[in-house]
Every structure is written in C-alpha cells, then in structure tokens.
Design a protein around this motif. Sequence first.
Motif, PDB file in Angstrom:
ATOM      1  N   LEU A 258       0.802  -1.223   0.000  1.00 60.08           N
ATOM      2  CA  LEU A 258       0.000   0.000   0.000  1.00 60.08           C
ATOM      3  C   LEU A 258       0.837   1.275   0.000  1.00 60.08           C
ATOM      4  CD1 LEU A 258      -2.794  -0.991   2.519  1.00 60.08           C
ATOM      5  CD2 LEU A 258      -2.963  -0.790   0.050  1.00 60.08           C
ATOM      6  N   LYS A 259       2.126   1.167   0.284  1.00 58.23           N
ATOM      7  CA  LYS A 259       3.003   2.337   0.442  1.00 58.23           C
ATOM      8  C   LYS A 259       2.474   3.226   1.563  1.00 58.23           C
ATOM      9  CE  LYS A 259       4.853   0.887  -3.438  1.00 58.23           C
ATOM     10  NZ  LYS A 259       4.343  -0.477  -3.198  1.00 58.23           N
ATOM     11  N   LEU A 260       1.884   2.593   2.558  1.00 56.91           N
ATOM     12  CA  LEU A 260       1.318   3.334   3.681  1.00 56.91           C
ATOM     13  C   LEU A 260       1.818   2.711   4.980  1.00 56.91           C
ATOM     14  CD1 LEU A 260      -2.333   3.585   2.364  1.00 56.91           C
ATOM     15  CD2 LEU A 260      -0.662   5.418   2.414  1.00 56.91           C
ATOM     16  N   VAL A 261       1.994   3.566   5.982  1.00 51.91           N
ATOM     17  CA  VAL A 261       2.551   3.109   7.250  1.00 51.91           C
ATOM     18  C   VAL A 261       1.453   2.902   8.278  1.00 51.91           C
ATOM     19  CG1 VAL A 261       4.155   3.659   9.100  1.00 51.91           C
ATOM     20  CG2 VAL A 261       4.677   4.356   6.784  1.00 51.91           C
ATOM     21  N   ASN A 262       1.521   1.802   8.966  1.00 51.82           N
ATOM     22  CA  ASN A 262       0.519   1.481   9.972  1.00 51.82           C
ATOM     23  C   ASN A 262       1.005   1.861  11.363  1.00 51.82           C
ATOM     24  OD1 ASN A 262      -1.401   0.437  11.606  1.00 51.82           O
ATOM     25  ND2 ASN A 262      -1.063  -1.698  11.043  1.00 51.82           N
TER      26      ASN A 262
END
Lengths: 344, 235, 296
Positions: free
Chosen positions: C32-36
Amino acid sequence: MSFLMNRHTLTVASLCGLLLMLVFISYAVDVRVFTRIATTLCINVVMVVGLQSFMGNTGILSFAHIGFMGVGAYTSALLTIPAQMRGMALPDLYPFMEGLSASPILAIFLGGIVAAVIAAAVSYPLMRLSDAAAVITSFALLVVLHTVMLHWSEVTNGPRTLFGLPAITSLPLTAIVAAGAIAVALMFKESRLGILARATRDDETAARAMGINTPRVRWLAFILSALLAGIGGGLWGHFVGSFSPKAFYLKETFVILGMLVIGGPGTITGAVLGVFIVTAAFESLRTLEVVLNSAQIFSGQVVGVTEIVLAFSMIAVLALRPGGLVPTREIGDAIVGLIRKRKG
Amino acid sequence: MIEITNLDVRYGAIRAIKDVSLNVQQGELVTVLGANGAGKSTLMLTIAGALKAAGGKITFDGRDVTAATPEKMVRYGIAMVPETRDVFPDLTVVENLRLGAYLHRSDKAGVMADMEKVKDLFPRLREREIQAAGTLSGGEQQMLVIARALMSRPKVLLLDEPSLGLAPTVVDQIFEMIRELKATGITILLVEQNATKALQVADRAYVMQLGEVVVQGSAEEIAGSSDLSALYLGG
Amino acid sequence: MTELIQFVIDVLALGGAYALMALGLVIVYGILKLVNFAYGELIMVAGYTLFLMDGTGLPWLVMAAVAVLMSIFFGVATDYVAFRPVRAKSVTAVLITSFAFSTILQNAALLFISPRARNIPLPDVFSTTVTIGGAVTPLRNLLTIAATIVMLTLFTWLMRRSILGIAMRAAATNFTMARMLGVPANLIISSAFAISGLLAGVVSLFWLGRIGSVVPGIGLEPLLVAFIATVIGGMRSVPGAVLGGFLLALIDTSLNHILPQDLLKFRDAFTFSFVILILLWKPDGLIKGPASGQRT
C-alpha cells in the motif's frame, strides 16, 4: 500588492478578533475554570499554528513538535526557578548552571530560541527524506528528545516532576503571544519561502526540477515551527508551574495533531478554528466524564472517552473532508471574496 | 462482442476521450490507430476497468461492464496487455505466467497445460523460465506480457502498442504472432502507432484524434485512404 | 568465549523479534506504500487476550493461539477502520488515522480494563534457563530464535511458492496490473494485514514473555523498533526488514555492553541518533526494495 496585504491583514485581524472575544468573555464571566480553559486554548493556538507552519506548508507530518515544546518548557524553567528553590527542584543541577537566570518573559522566548537552535542542528539530514521515512524519523526524534528529558536529571530532574516555575502566564499574555504566532505563521506562509515550501508539498519532483532546494526550504519551516513550539512550551510551563517529561509525549502530540487535522492543516484559519472546536468538545466531554464518574454509573473510573471521541472525529474528517474544515481559503480570502461578490 | 457507446473519460478537467463509440465482433481483429495523445491507451485502460468512465456505456457479451473493476473484467474474459509492458520485474518468468492464470488457480493440470502451450508459442520464454522478468529484453518482455494475458484464457485480448520501442525484426515477430493468435479464433483489439503493420493484420480499423474517433472502416479502406498521414500529423 | 556466546544469543533472540516485527510493517507498506501506526497495539491486544483468559484453565498453547488470532483479527480491522476510509489520499492521512486507531485501542484498554499493568499467564518454560558452552541464558531466548526461523521459513515459502504470495509480491510492484490479471485488491490487502497480525501476534508471546505483564502503552516500543528497523533496512525490502531488525538488535545489545552505567539510560537516544546517521549515508535504507510501484 496593497490589496494582497489587505487580504492577509483581514485574516490576522479576524483570527485575533476571535482571541480578543475570548479574552473579553473570560473577563465578563469571571469564572476561574473558564479563564484556565481560555488560557490553555491560547497556548494550544501557539502550538497548533506552529505545527501548521511546518506540516501545512511542507505536507510532512512531524511528531517531534511536542518534543520542542518540552525543550522550551525546560529551558524556561532552568532560567526562572528562584534560586532558593533550585536546591529542591533540581538537586542534581550542574554547578555552572546555578547562576543562570532571566525574567520569565525573556526566558519563554529564550526557550523558543533554544528549541529552534536544537531543531536547526539535528533536523537538516531528516529533511532530505520524504513520505514515510521522514515521518518515522521525526518520530524517532521525539523519542530521542523524550529519552533525554526523562534521564538528564541534572537539567530536568529526570522523570520526577519539576516544580517552582513562577506562574506568570496570564490570559492576556497568552492571547498576545497567540496573536503574534498567527501573524508570523501567516507571514511565513505567504512569503517566498512559504510559497516554495508549498510547491515542494504539491509536487516534489517538479519543485526540484524548478531548482528549489527542498531540504533547505523544509528545514527553515521546521525551525520556525520549533521556535513556536518552544515558546508555547515556556508559556505552558509558567502556566501550570510544574510538569514532568511525560507531558511532552504521544498523548499531547495526538491532541495537537487532532486540532490541526480537524481544522485543516493547509490554513492558519483552520489551525485556529481546530483549536477552538476541539477545546470546546474536549471540555464538554471531560465534564461528561466527571459527571459519569461522580454518578458512579460505571463500576470503575471513566477515562479516555475524550481521546476516543477525538480519534473517531479525526478519522471521520480525514475520510469525508481530507483537507479539514478549512482546507485552502483563509478567512481573509473568504471575506474579500464575499465583498467582491456583493459588489458584483 | 464489445460495444462502446458515447464513452467519455476525464483526467481531472481534461477530457481524454470524447464521445467515442466503437464495436468489436466475435473473432475479429480490430485496430485503433492514432498519434500520441489521441486517447488510445486511455480507451484500452477504460475497457479493462483500470480507469473509470465519466459518461457513456461499455457492454461485453450484452452485459453492462461500464463500472466493472479490473479484476471483474478478467473474470468476464477480457485480458489486457498494457503499453507500459508491465511484467513484474522481480518475479520469474514462470511466476509471471502463474499469476496470469490466477483465475484458474484451482485447475492445476489445466494451468500446466496452458503453460506448455504458451511456451510452445514463445520458445524464448521456455529458455528463460526461471529468470527474473526484469532481466529480459524488451521483445521478450512483450512476449511474456502477451503470454501472461493468454494464461487467463481470455475471449478478448486487448493489445496496447505491442511494437512500441522494439527492434524492426522483433516487431515483425510480434506481428507474426498476432496473426497466429487471430488464427486461433481469439478476438483482438489492437492499438498501434505502426499503422502499416496493424492494417496488414486487422479486419477493421478506427482512427482516433485528440480523443475522438475521426475515421472508421475496413482495414483496406483505411489503408487505401490517402489522408492517413494527415490524420497522424493532426492536419 | 562464554561472553561471546551470550552476546550472540542475545543478538539473535532480540534481532529475531525485531525482524519479525519489521517484516509485519513492510508487508503492508510494500503493497500500500502506507505506514501502519497502530501496529504496536497488536502486541497489546494479544497481551490483554492472554490476561482475559487467565484462570480459564485452558492449556497455555491454546491461549497463545487465541491471542495470535486476536492479533490477526485486529490487524485486519486496522485496514477497515483506519486505512479503507482514507486509502489513496496520502501517507500523512493514513498515518494520522492509524495513530487515531492506536489511540482508540489504547484508551479502550484504559477504559475497560485498567491503566495499571496486568499479569499475563506464561508457561514454565519461559522462566527456565539453560547453559550453553558455559553461558547461562533463558530458554525463552532460544525459543525466540526457533520461532524466528520457523516464521521466516514459513514466510519465505508463502511468498515464493503459493499463488497468494506471488500475487502479493506482484501487487507490491504494480497493483493495477495485478488487478488486471484478476487478483482481487481487497483480498491482497486483507492478507497483508492478516500476515502482519500473525507476525505481531507471534512476536507478542515472546515480547510479553520477557516482561510478564501488559499495559495500555506496551505497543510503543515494538512499534518504534519495527519503524526503525524498516527505515534502516529500506522501507519496501523484505530482506531489508530482516537485516534492519538484526542490525538494530546488534546496536542495542552492543550499547548495553559498551555504554557506562550512567549513559546506559540514554541508550535509546544513542540508538536513534545512530539510525539518523545511517540515513544520512543511505537515505533509502540499506537494501533497495523491488522496482517502485505507484500507490493505489
């Protein structure tokens, strides 16, 4: 150009008017709790507007902001705790620091400067990073600052509460500083630098192709943001009189961030409005918590409801209105637009 | 088989496709010609479900698929070979092919048989089957992308600029292969800039210019019309 | 020699836990190229699950399995609560929403359980020590190393051999193309969150086993570790995450040995300053990930 000046003056004037109204109401009502809330609100305006000048202009989330608030608070404390109290408040203080002293007002501003200097010294390499890596390292920076505050007992009294700061922060003072912060942040946003920073936010590649030195632009925004955070920290320190390092960590970060995100990180108007809205919601919820606790409806203490509500509101705002309540137009722009429309 | 009526596609404020109508019959090879920026690739991506139409209608086998997701479109039987030649560079050739057969993953024997078939069609892929796809030459990557599309057992193949940036001899091979594919009975929609080559294999052709269909007809008619180059130059 | 063995075991055990944590972050980031930001709370969720099952008389392994399942469940829930509503907007937006989700979970624990530490049930093997080549070490450390090997093998097998794993690797480089081959986007994303939850769940058993109790803020340190390890290793590289985890453990353990007592309390500050230095030298981390894909 004079027309542009006009538009921005209008923004600053409207937002300061809002603060002025708060001060007046507070004096008219003359209830201590209200004055306390109003003062905290003004301090939060300084903090949130400070965060806006970095995050709003560069589009990068910074976790380190609250760390710089801590730097300001501790610096100001070091300079103002009365000599006779130092032995008790800071038992491990370095001897050469014992003589340091400044008037509280000066100390608050020096706190901002120290925060800005530290930010300038450590952050340049971080400004080369983008997206996720930038946020994660700013988070690491917050942890570094927190660790230092927590363990450098010579200067901070370690994890224990530091007390003895002269309680000089009054509502008018914080309102004046908040007004100053609003003006400075707007000036920065509309300056050449601010516009360049926003260019890097909107399209990093294009900005680089235009020859904009992205790290430098971000770095300067970051320093300004740390300066305001440091001043906010000093103000807060002299308001509460005593604090410990845990006041400058994730919980506080979350509240400040929530105010900015809900209001709209892209505008000063949004930042200020966010503080007002979240403060109002928070105080009502806190009252509710107190009522629930005293009525003993639940077996245990009711805590954390305010945070949960704030968290859901943030998600809702980001999902439905990603730019916040005031995404792009400052209030001055809106007023000018209205006048124009009326003139037809 | 594919029926497009009054299609509109936008990128923000820009209308990339204006009021395009087009149809492809079963077993046909239809080509869409046009200069850069005519909207050909946009058209293909919209059919494949990767872009959303702003207006108009796309039907496939009589079913309205205007708003279908990319994964739905493959399921219906439309396989896309994008112009960007999207092999998965870190996956091996075989892994790329396995992924092409994602829909039929429970039919292991069938997938193995299909894999043998496409490797027969493209012997070069057999030679390089355990190599990472990113290390293949441009022509080989093009073969892989087409082979991968075939692994989904499509009814219609969307080929977007298969000859783009390839050496002339490789281009000849690719068109030879398209001819072979057509002979197997598969329906093909082919987007090309190389009009001469495309018209040699196509049954019918559409010419697009600035997002609109300006000319359509049988491949012979279009090839015979003298103003083809004028259309390309935007004249 | 004894000291060296001790040191190696410490690094491997700590590094294993760090590496698995980092892997769980990278698997989501890669796709996702997103940080959780709510990732650390999975440890907390597993911990409270164990706490709540204390005294039920179930065998510990069953309780552990339930705790891991809860971690997986909340991992997937993160996607629905924090990611889906704002996906494709920006890295910053998702960071904030996942930060918000993390706050929700922590405050829920505060509200419904307690702000104070709660003891969790642990099996006896966690408190026994063994002697290897003269070095005395908790058996727990060896179990952590074993679990790391098992999880890494399982993970590698999944990513290399299974069609789901291949699809996930493909989606990490080019999500749209993977979808055009019929790979359902939501399945891939949910699987990534589930794997992330599985890794955090397994790590939680050893992480909590070391501490013996759970508090609402317990997720912060593992989150930081995972963050830092992935930044060092390269945000999108799976081998990078593993390398980053072990490297971070090496730095931490070495500092434990090198730093004098009065500086040891600043260890985290030293570690993170070191990390900033690494980033100065290599802004993209040590290992570059697979070819870049656009965000979906």
